[in-house]
Design a protein around this motif. Structure first.
Motif, mmCIF file in Angstrom:
data_model
loop_
_atom_site.group_PDB
_atom_site.id
_atom_site.type_symbol
_atom_site.label_atom_id
_atom_site.label_comp_id
_atom_site.label_asym_id
_atom_site.label_seq_id
_atom_site.Cartn_x
_atom_site.Cartn_y
_atom_site.Cartn_z
ATOM 1 N N ASN A 258 -0.750 -5.393 -0.215
ATOM 2 C CA ASN A 258 0.598 -4.847 -0.029
ATOM 3 C C ASN A 258 1.620 -5.914 0.341
ATOM 4 O OD1 ASN A 258 0.005 -2.112 -0.584
ATOM 5 N ND2 ASN A 258 -0.844 -1.838 1.459
ATOM 6 N N ARG B 248 -0.078 -3.021 -5.180
ATOM 7 C CA ARG B 248 0.060 -2.260 -3.938
ATOM 8 C C ARG B 248 -0.781 -0.990 -3.981
ATOM 9 N NH1 ARG B 248 5.529 -3.897 -4.868
ATOM 10 N NH2 ARG B 248 6.275 -5.324 -3.244
ATOM 11 N N PHE C 2 -1.280 3.143 -3.050
ATOM 12 C CA PHE C 2 -0.434 4.257 -3.478
ATOM 13 C C PHE C 2 -0.136 5.246 -2.366
ATOM 14 C CE2 PHE C 2 0.833 6.927 -7.248
ATOM 15 C CZ PHE C 2 1.608 5.925 -7.821
ATOM 16 N N ARG D 118 1.691 7.245 0.696
ATOM 17 C CA ARG D 118 3.074 7.596 1.006
ATOM 18 C C ARG D 118 3.122 8.316 2.355
ATOM 19 N NH1 ARG D 118 6.506 7.640 -3.621
ATOM 20 N NH2 ARG D 118 5.402 7.333 -5.578
ATOM 21 N N GLY E 113 6.584 5.046 0.041
ATOM 22 C CA GLY E 113 5.367 4.263 0.179
ATOM 23 C C GLY E 113 5.264 3.615 1.547
ATOM 24 N N ASN F 175 -2.124 8.239 4.821
ATOM 25 C CA ASN F 175 -1.447 8.788 3.649
ATOM 26 C C ASN F 175 -1.203 10.271 3.901
ATOM 27 O OD1 ASN F 175 -0.589 9.256 0.887
ATOM 28 N ND2 ASN F 175 -2.632 10.100 0.553
ATOM 29 N N ILE G 52 6.603 3.733 -6.425
ATOM 30 C CA ILE G 52 5.924 2.578 -5.839
ATOM 31 C C ILE G 52 5.610 1.592 -6.944
ATOM 32 C CG2 ILE G 52 3.864 1.771 -4.616
ATOM 33 C CD1 ILE G 52 3.772 4.404 -3.157
#
Length: 298
Positions: A76, A86, A88, A90, A96, A278, A294
């Protein structure tokens, strides 16, 4: 007839693995006063701590080798230097946040599979373990049953059509194959459709993490093909007296080497992964407008 053809044993990309042995030592000094006072319990404690230090130092170097020499699948902080880029994950607003998702873990597993390796161990920092309890998909498949295949089997309720109509009394002839299948009330065994169902997650504070940015690394590997530990000289102990200083000296020493196999192709690393969970997963009932995508790589 004649001699057999010579064939080199190829290990990944090459037939030769070169290791460089290193020597590690520690010196423990004990005063004459401690021996005369019979403080053997304290001396024993120091010796035990010295031996534990050797094991801890070896583990540190093993984790550092796996993290530094593995194949970087996600990063990242430097996405252009990773295979995919990166992760995924969020946050609740759809932005993100650098967390890792179930699909990212599938990508890491697939990355190793394309190189001919099967990952069955994942190393994470204890702070990263929480993602398995907070991610919607990982929580459902992992925490509830520990195995996604078991969870699928537990949700099955086979329907027996004969339970509503009943059976005609007095009929004793054996069922045919189709009728026997319809009357079978046992739950079918489904194969595991997730490669992560057999993954062993190990937590260790030795996995790299950054206190300031609250990020760390996640390592997925095939333990049978990830690296070697070659021991030239096991841990041994020697002692002598220093008359000039009235000291008894105990020396510990060992010699060993670490090296990865196949240039780290059996090790997948996700770097700079946020400790934040996430909070959104792909669901057909969720619709998001005006949310920035993203970018896997800049």
């Amino acid at each position: 007839e004649g001699e057999y053809k010579e064939v080199f044993f190829g290990r990944g990309q090459g037939s030769l693995i070169t290791v460089n042995y290193q020597k590690f030592g520690l010196k423990l000094k004990i005063t004459e006063e401690m021996v005369n006072a019979s403080q053997w319990n304290l001396i024993e404690l120091w010796i035990r701590k010295a031996v534990q230090h050797f094991g801890r130092e070896r583990e540190k170097r093993i984790f550092r080798m796996l993290d530094d020499m593995g194949t970087v699948v996600f990063d990242n902080l430097n996405p252009t230097q990773a295979e995919i880029g990166r992760t995924f994950g969020r946050d609740i607003h759809g932005v993100g946040n650098g967390s890792i998702t179930h699909s990212d873990l599938i990508d890491m597993y697939s990355s190793l599979a394309t190189k001919g390796y099967q990952a069955n161990v994942m190393l994470v920092h204890p702070m990263h373990w929480a993602m398995f309890a907070k991610d919607p998909i990982l929580r459902e498949s992992g925490v509830m049953k520990g195995d996604i295949s078991q969870w699928l089997n537990s949700t099955l309720n086979p329907v027996n059509p004969y339970q509503k109509t009943g059976q005609i009394p007095g009929i004793t002839q054996p069922y045919d194959g189709q009728t026997a299948e319809l009357l079978d009330e046992s739950k079918p065994t489904l194969p595991s459709y997730s490669p992560l169902s057999g993954l062993t997650v190990l937590t260790s504070p030795l996995v790299h993490f950054d206190r300031e940015t609250r990020t760390g690394d996640v390592i997925m590997l095939d333990p049978d093909n990830s690296g070697i530990l070659a021991i030239s000289e096991p841990l041994n102990m020697d002692e002598w007296e220093e008359k000039r200083n009235d000291l008894k000296v105990i020396k510990f020493r060992e010699k060993w080497a670490l090296e990865v196999v196949d240039a780290g192709r059996a090790i997948a690393v996700a770097k700079n992964i946020s400790f934040s969970p996430n909070e959104i997963f792909v669901n057909p009932q969720i619709v998001m407008d005006n949310v920035a995508p993203i970018k896997r790589k800049d």
